[in-house]
Design a protein around this motif. Structure first.
Motif, PDB file in Angstrom:
ATOM      1  N   ILE A  37      -7.724  -6.424  -5.423  1.00  0.00           N
ATOM      2  CA  ILE A  37      -7.931  -4.975  -5.345  1.00  0.00           C
ATOM      3  C   ILE A  37      -6.884  -4.350  -4.420  1.00  0.00           C
ATOM      4  CG2 ILE A  37      -9.543  -3.185  -4.554  1.00  0.00           C
ATOM      5  CD1 ILE A  37     -10.508  -4.403  -7.083  1.00  0.00           C
ATOM      6  N   SER A  38      -6.608  -5.023  -3.300  1.00  0.00           N
ATOM      7  CA  SER A  38      -5.616  -4.502  -2.357  1.00  0.00           C
ATOM      8  C   SER A  38      -4.252  -4.383  -3.016  1.00  0.00           C
ATOM      9  CB  SER A  38      -5.480  -5.442  -1.165  1.00  0.00           C
ATOM     10  OG  SER A  38      -6.712  -5.582  -0.525  1.00  0.00           O
ATOM     11  N   LEU A  39      -3.901  -5.416  -3.738  1.00  0.00           N
ATOM     12  CA  LEU A  39      -2.608  -5.434  -4.405  1.00  0.00           C
ATOM     13  C   LEU A  39      -2.512  -4.299  -5.425  1.00  0.00           C
ATOM     14  CD1 LEU A  39      -0.427  -7.565  -4.006  1.00  0.00           C
ATOM     15  CD2 LEU A  39      -1.210  -8.660  -6.087  1.00  0.00           C
TER      16      LEU A  39
ATOM     17  N   ALA B 168      -4.167  -1.583  -5.513  1.00  0.00           N
ATOM     18  CA  ALA B 168      -4.191  -0.258  -4.897  1.00  0.00           C
ATOM     19  C   ALA B 168      -2.791   0.188  -4.500  1.00  0.00           C
ATOM     20  CB  ALA B 168      -5.102  -0.264  -3.674  1.00  0.00           C
TER      21      ALA B 168
ATOM     22  N   ASN C 256     -11.131  -9.019  -3.081  1.00  0.00           N
ATOM     23  CA  ASN C 256     -10.542  -8.020  -2.197  1.00  0.00           C
ATOM     24  C   ASN C 256      -9.022  -8.026  -2.220  1.00  0.00           C
ATOM     25  OD1 ASN C 256     -12.145  -6.208  -0.862  1.00  0.00           O
ATOM     26  ND2 ASN C 256     -13.038  -7.828   0.420  1.00  0.00           N
ATOM     27  N   ASN C 257      -8.452  -9.223  -2.284  1.00  0.00           N
ATOM     28  CA  ASN C 257      -6.999  -9.326  -2.284  1.00  0.00           C
ATOM     29  C   ASN C 257      -6.381  -8.696  -3.518  1.00  0.00           C
ATOM     30  OD1 ASN C 257      -6.544 -10.473   0.139  1.00  0.00           O
ATOM     31  ND2 ASN C 257      -6.350 -12.576  -0.615  1.00  0.00           N
TER      32      ASN C 257
END
Ligand code: SF4
Lengths: 388, 249
Positions: free
Chosen positions: A110-112, A114, A107-108
């Protein structure tokens, strides 16, 4: 800006990996020492800053963060590092690639991704077959590969590129094709399909050098990709139209480029059409000695002749071929005429495509790139091609 | 010759009825598109959160309702400024565009609106080398005139006209939690070259200091500086999905 004068591509090497793969001869290692990792990264930033000021007249068109495994860094480190790179570069490049290993996708990350202006994700899948992953000693399962791809695919506006390896010892053709079919489910914009080379000094070589590799695996998988509508634009690379890697095209065109980070390579050219290949040290202490010791950089000089040979070698790997206009002008000679005695024979077999602007091997010709280059080199040696 | 020409002309020309129908369809679509543009650009829109940067309060995939007219809006690429009903306040959760995000070239913007319209805002036009429409959701911490500094992950602010520094929680009344537990060890020690501590930063007029509640993730004002009000697209007022976590911010 004249041809080769200004480096427009920057490669950044992250030398850390979670675990060493069996086939790997890249420079990478494992470290659990966060402050050591950060020192290397910050020296890399320093090198980018100095190299850019020293060699560049304009902004970078392409940026590529590779490794190693860039995504093995802590999220905060990776985010901060990328932000600093963008600050130094002072612009967002047209193409910004980062290499991703599936087992590091969470998730981390992917967040970055994005929120950062990275627009090309190069994902080291290698295979969807657990036995094959086991043979090459990849720290990943088919399930993890699928999960990572599903998460990455959901990101908006990123071009996906998948790396696959074929002709693994013990692999049969149907398995190689099955890998390609599974990759195509994610409709990637780009696929690199590599023929596994057993490099000496790798554990894979020690273990499997006696086992046969079936070349047909690679050939059939390549054909399958081609028939599925991907441009086979370089020996190992396939892309949907318009999605070719700009960064790699720069390498194949033998443009100048900068590489920063431990063991990274830069190639720059001077007005005399000679090149310098700079390789930063792969010994941490030497690299960390910084600009005063030039990051322990080794310099290899490239004569115009070396440069010509490399231009041919690289150019003939691609469907675009060697740009005659630019290179004739650059080397001040007529490349077609120079190579005529060699290309005649290959042309008769239908392996050469030659419009007025570019000289290239046809798709079937590129399967024989090696023998073709041997012919060319022998010929050049024979005529003792001399530069004036 | 003359006859032929006339004959062909009437053959290929759509009849008056068809023309009228086509005209009505086009007119309807144009009006719908205009209405949609005004609604989503100026009045209200929704976002699906793409990042964990607002943990623990907001998670990835949460859906938020964004109200636009609360803040100034800039239409037609900054040509027209419509003043907001109020100014952004400290503690507001906002959506904004990262300042390194390239926009579509002007001629593709209307095309993208059409794509978004017909895909119920799910898809954007995919161009080869664009970074557009990557929207960040984070919190306003510093207002114009403030001085902001961060030391050991504690954000301190001296409000404009104020005498001394106060923490973000003192100033916002403890309305939210932040996540610093997952920051790497030694992250903000002095030996760390990647220190995200921030020296005293004066927030310029027309700019805001914005950071995510999850202090582990970047980018935000700690790493990429102040955010211009032109990039702030609206205030998040409500989480409407997932249903069990509905709440008003
Ligand atoms: S992840 Fe890549 S660089 Fe790292 S060990 Fe494996 S092949 Fe080598």
């Amino acid at each position: 800006m004249s041809f080769r004068a200004d480096p427009r591509s920057l490669y950044i090497h992250i030398p850390f990996c979670v675990k060493k793969c069996r086939y790997c001869d890249f420079y990478s290692f494992f470290s659990s020492d966060d402050s050591f990792i950060r020192n290397i990264l910050s020296e890399t930033l320093n090198q980018i800053r100095i190299y850019k000021a020293q060699y560049c007249k304009s902004n970078f068109k392409t940026l590529y963060i590779g490794g190693g495994t860039p995504t093995s860094l802590k999220t905060a480190d990776l985010g901060f590092f990328i932000e600093k790179i963008l600050e130094i570069c002072d612009s967002v490049p047209e193409e910004f690639t980062i290499e991703i290993n599936p087992e590091t996708v969470d998730n981390n990350l992917i967040s970055l991704l994005a929120e950062l202006p990275v627009n090309r994700l190069s994902i080291g899948i290698q295979s969807f077959n657990s036995n094959m992953l086991e043979v090459i000693g990849r720290n990943c399962s088919p399930r993890a590969n699928f999960n990572a791809l599903e998460m990455l695919k959901a990101l908006d506006n990123k071009n996906l590129s998948l790396d696959l390896i074929s002709s693994i010892p013990g692999q049969i053709v149907s398995e190689a094709i099955d890998d390609v079919k599974k990759a195509l489910r994610f409709a990637p914009d780009h696929i690199s399909l590599y023929y596994l080379t057993l490099e000496k000094k790798t554990p894979l070589y020690d273990k499997y050098s006696d086992t046969d590799q079936d070349e047909n695996c690679w050939v059939e998988a390549a054909d399958y990709l081609y028939e599925s509508g991907y441009n086979h634009y370089e020996i190992s690379n396939f892309a949907k139209s318009g999605k070719e890697s700009l960064h790699n095209m720069n390498y194949w065109r033998m443009e100048s480029y900068l590489g920063c980070g431990m063991s990274a390579v830069s190639t720059v050219y001077d007005e005399n059409k000679c090149g310098s290949r700079l390789t930063a040290s792969s010994v941490p202490e030497n690299f960390l000695a910084g600009p005063d010791k030039q990051w322990g950089t080794k310099v290899e000089k490239l004569s115009s002749y070396d440069l010509l040979v490399e231009t041919l070698m690289m150019g003939f790997r691609t469907s675009e071929g060697v740009d005659l206009e630019k290179n004739n002008d650059y080397f001040n000679l007529d490349i077609r005429e120079l190579l005529l005695p060699v290309i005649e024979g290959w042309k008769n077999k239908g392996y050469i495509s030659d419009d007025n602007k570019n000289l290239a091997l046809s798709r079937s010709g590129r399967f024989f790139h090696n023998s073709f280059m041997i012919d060319i080199l022998r010929y050049l040696e024979k005529v003792k091609y001399n530069f004036t | 010759m003359g006859f032929n020409k006339k004959y062909q002309y009437s053959l290929y020309r759509p009849g008056p009825f068809k023309r009228f129908f086509l005209f009505r369809v086009i007119r309807f679509l144009l009006i719908a598109l205009l209405f949609y543009e005004i609604l989503t650009v100026y009045i209200i829109s929704t976002v699906i959160v793409q990042s964990s940067s607002m943990l623990p309060g907001i998670q990835r995939e949460d859906r938020l309702l964004i109200v636009k007219p609360l803040y100034s809006q800039y239409l037609f690429d900054k040509f027209i400024k419509i003043p907001g009903l109020s100014n952004p306040k400290r503690g507001d959760i906002v959506i904004y565009r990262q300042n390194f995000i390239n926009n579509y070239p002007w001629y593709l913007k209307p095309v993208n609106s059409v794509v978004r319209f017909f895909t119920l805002q799910k898809k954007n036009l995919k161009t080869n080398h664009s970074y557009n429409d990557s929207i960040s959701v984070k919190r306003i911490i510093g207002l114009p005139g403030d001085i902001v500094k961060i030391k050991n992950n504690v954000v301190q602010i001296k409000p404009s006209g104020g005498e001394r520094f106060l923490t973000e929680f003192e100033l916002t009344g403890n309305r939210y939690n932040i996540n610093i537990s997952s920051l790497p060890e030694n992250w903000n020690s002095d030996e760390n070259p990647f220190n995200s501590d921030t020296e005293e930063t004066a927030v310029k007029d027309g700019y805001y200091f914005i950071i995510g509640d999850n202090r582990e993730l970047f980018p935000d004002s700690r790493s990429s500086g102040l955010v211009s009000s032109e990039l702030i697209k609206g205030k998040a007022v409500l989480r409407y999905w997932p249903f069990e976590r509905i709440n008003v911010f």
